[in-house]
Scaffold this active site. Structure first.
Site, PDB file in Angstrom:
ATOM      1  N   TYR A  24     -54.469   6.035   5.821  1.00 17.79           N
ATOM      2  CA  TYR A  24     -53.946   6.159   7.183  1.00 17.79           C
ATOM      3  C   TYR A  24     -54.765   7.179   7.974  1.00 17.79           C
ATOM      4  CZ  TYR A  24     -50.895   7.738  10.961  1.00 17.79           C
ATOM      5  OH  TYR A  24     -50.397   8.121  12.189  1.00 17.79           O
ATOM      6  N   SER A 106     -47.760  15.903  18.129  1.00 20.43           N
ATOM      7  CA  SER A 106     -47.604  14.488  18.438  1.00 20.43           C
ATOM      8  C   SER A 106     -46.143  14.130  18.699  1.00 20.43           C
ATOM      9  CB  SER A 106     -48.124  13.650  17.262  1.00 20.43           C
ATOM     10  OG  SER A 106     -47.786  12.290  17.407  1.00 20.43           O
ATOM     11  N   TYR A 129     -46.488   9.610  24.331  1.00 19.57           N
ATOM     12  CA  TYR A 129     -46.947   8.228  24.423  1.00 19.57           C
ATOM     13  C   TYR A 129     -46.251   7.508  25.575  1.00 19.57           C
ATOM     14  CZ  TYR A 129     -49.285   8.257  19.850  1.00 19.57           C
ATOM     15  OH  TYR A 129     -50.137   8.508  18.806  1.00 19.57           O
ATOM     16  N   THR A 155     -51.087  10.243  26.230  1.00 22.35           N
ATOM     17  CA  THR A 155     -52.006   9.310  25.595  1.00 22.35           C
ATOM     18  C   THR A 155     -51.859   7.928  26.217  1.00 22.35           C
ATOM     19  OG1 THR A 155     -51.987  10.534  23.514  1.00 22.35           O
ATOM     20  CG2 THR A 155     -52.651   8.224  23.416  1.00 22.35           C
ATOM     21  N   ARG A 164     -55.055  -2.073  12.120  1.00 22.67           N
ATOM     22  CA  ARG A 164     -55.623  -1.193  11.100  1.00 22.67           C
ATOM     23  C   ARG A 164     -55.439  -1.843   9.736  1.00 22.67           C
ATOM     24  NH1 ARG A 164     -52.712   4.085  13.876  1.00 22.67           N
ATOM     25  NH2 ARG A 164     -53.602   3.707  15.946  1.00 22.67           N
ATOM     26  N   LYS A 251     -55.227  11.492  27.896  1.00 23.60           N
ATOM     27  CA  LYS A 251     -56.045  11.304  26.688  1.00 23.60           C
ATOM     28  C   LYS A 251     -56.292   9.813  26.442  1.00 23.60           C
ATOM     29  CE  LYS A 251     -56.096  12.504  21.733  1.00 23.60           C
ATOM     30  NZ  LYS A 251     -56.276  11.159  21.161  1.00 23.60           N
ATOM     31  N   HIS A 275     -59.515   7.225  20.463  1.00 23.97           N
ATOM     32  CA  HIS A 275     -58.455   7.373  19.461  1.00 23.97           C
ATOM     33  C   HIS A 275     -59.046   7.428  18.047  1.00 23.97           C
ATOM     34  CE1 HIS A 275     -53.976   7.301  19.815  1.00 23.97           C
ATOM     35  NE2 HIS A 275     -54.066   7.220  18.503  1.00 23.97           N
ATOM     36  N   ARG A 278     -59.430   4.134  16.164  1.00 20.97           N
ATOM     37  CA  ARG A 278     -58.231   3.545  15.574  1.00 20.97           C
ATOM     38  C   ARG A 278     -57.568   2.497  16.471  1.00 20.97           C
ATOM     39  NH1 ARG A 278     -56.116   6.481  11.456  1.00 20.97           N
ATOM     40  NH2 ARG A 278     -53.924   6.254  12.030  1.00 20.97           N
TER      41      ARG A 278
END
Length: 376
Positions: A24, A106, A129, A155, A164, A251, A275, A278
């Protein structure tokens, strides 16, 4: 093992973590081409070596958003970093505070805003977010304000989660994920004791009002997929600017046109970022995108950068390309996974030493003297 670089921290983290957590942290989207570009393109940036420049005294301090800090770096936001060491966000925030730099928490952290801010004497940054539930976003903003968060990092490059593939293979997601994670944890007794047993609760602290006290790792991937909002536009950010009176940092900017939009809504700063590779694989690296963005808006707001930074030399390269500060991501996560708070402290010490070497050999005695003239 002997730790002398971020690569050593990465290997120590790989040995200690269950596979689902290491992959991860280490992985990117799709074929991970942008992840590799971030590192390779930055490493290809050549600096001009200058000698006999009298750079005996090196000043690494700088000012970002009105606050003087010891290094031109911050610990960027990393989701669920509290799963990499016991109450990991608290450990990282302590190391950042002791090192005189910002720590950014975060939205999807294990430790809540309240837990982190109670543990450190200096203000932190908070990352938010794009969430479908605007009322909950307002609640998070109010909590960040009440807890004394100094800057908001919004973000914008994750309206949907990236594909992913490593996560599906490792057990972070996919069939029988919970069982696979448990079996991997059994094989890593150090991590299992430190985090699995003694690092509880494993719920997403900032999302507890929405998910409840029973939330945990099983909710993480599902929440990401169902609660991000791809319908948001630049005009929707007006209310965030009106709600948040402190520094607002956008961001996830890779294009000069988007950088100009960020400046137009009144953002105080941006982070040139993909990112960490990602999200959308195949896009340009942050190092390649940075100069054009600085040229477009560098006189209107503070330009930060992340993605691919693994050393103090990389920090100097990003600054020479025009960034005023750099966010660390995987670098600090590897260090914390390997050695906890002490690992992050050691990482910052290594970065400072590497910066001093690079600055001495390019003739830059202060952060203000690092500019495009250092590029070869």
């Amino acid at each position: 093992m002997i730790i002398s670089s971020t690569l050593d921290f990465r290997e120590a983290a790989r040995r200690r973590l269950p596979r689902f957590l290491f992959d991860y942290a280490d992985g990117g989207a799709y074929a991970e081409r942008t992840l590799r570009r971030n590192v390779d393109d930055l490493a290809d940036i050549a600096l001009r070596q200058r000698v006999l420049s009298g750079a005996a005294e090196i000043d690494l301090s700088t000012t970002l958003f009105g606050r003087r800090q010891a290094l031109p770096v911050a610990l960027g936001p990393v989701g669920i970093s509290g799963m990499f060491r016991r109450r990991g966000e608290v450990q990282a925030a302590r190391a950042a505070s002791a090192g005189g730099i910002p720590f950014c928490l975060s939205t999807v952290s294990i430790c809540s805003l309240g837990e982190v801010t109670r543990a450190v004497p200096s203000p932190i940054w908070f990352q938010l977010y794009v969430i479908r539930d605007r009322a909950f976003m307002r609640d998070l903003l109010a909590t960040a304000r009440d807890q004394g968060a100094e800057a908001l990092v919004f973000t914008v490059d994750m309206p949907v989660p990236g594909a992913r593939y490593r996560d599906a293979h490792s057990g972070m997601s996919g069939p029988n994920a919970a069982l696979r994670r448990m079996l991997q944890a059994i094989g890593k007794p150090g991590w299992a004791w430190d985090v699995g047993l003694n690092g509880r609760p494993h719920r997403l602290g900032n999302l507890e009002p929405m998910l409840g006290k029973a939330s945990g790792m099983n909710d993480y991937m599902g929440w990401l997929g169902s609660n991000f909002d791809p319908s948001i536009t630049w005009s929707d950010l007006d209310w965030i600017r009106s709600e948040w009176k402190g520094p607002l940092i956008i961001k996830g900017i890779l294009d000069p046109a988007d950088a100009r939009e960020a400046a137009a809504i009144g953002a105080d700063g941006i982070v040139v970022s993909n990112h960490g590779g990602r999200q959308l694989d195949g896009v340009r690296s942050s190092a390649r995108a940075l100069p054009g963005i600085v040229e477009a808006v560098g006189d209107r707001l503070t330009v930060l950068a992340d993605s691919g930074v693994r050393s103090g030399l990389d920090v100097v390269r990003m600054l020479a390309l025009g960034a005023e500060g750099v966010l660390l991501g995987r670098a600090w996560l590897y260090a914390m996974a390997a050695r906890g708070e002490a690992g992050v402290t050691l990482l910052l010490d290594l970065i400072a030493k590497e910066m001093k070497v690079a600055m001495t050999l390019t003739g830059a005695r202060s952060i203000a003297e690092i500019n495009r003239s250092l590029l070869d």
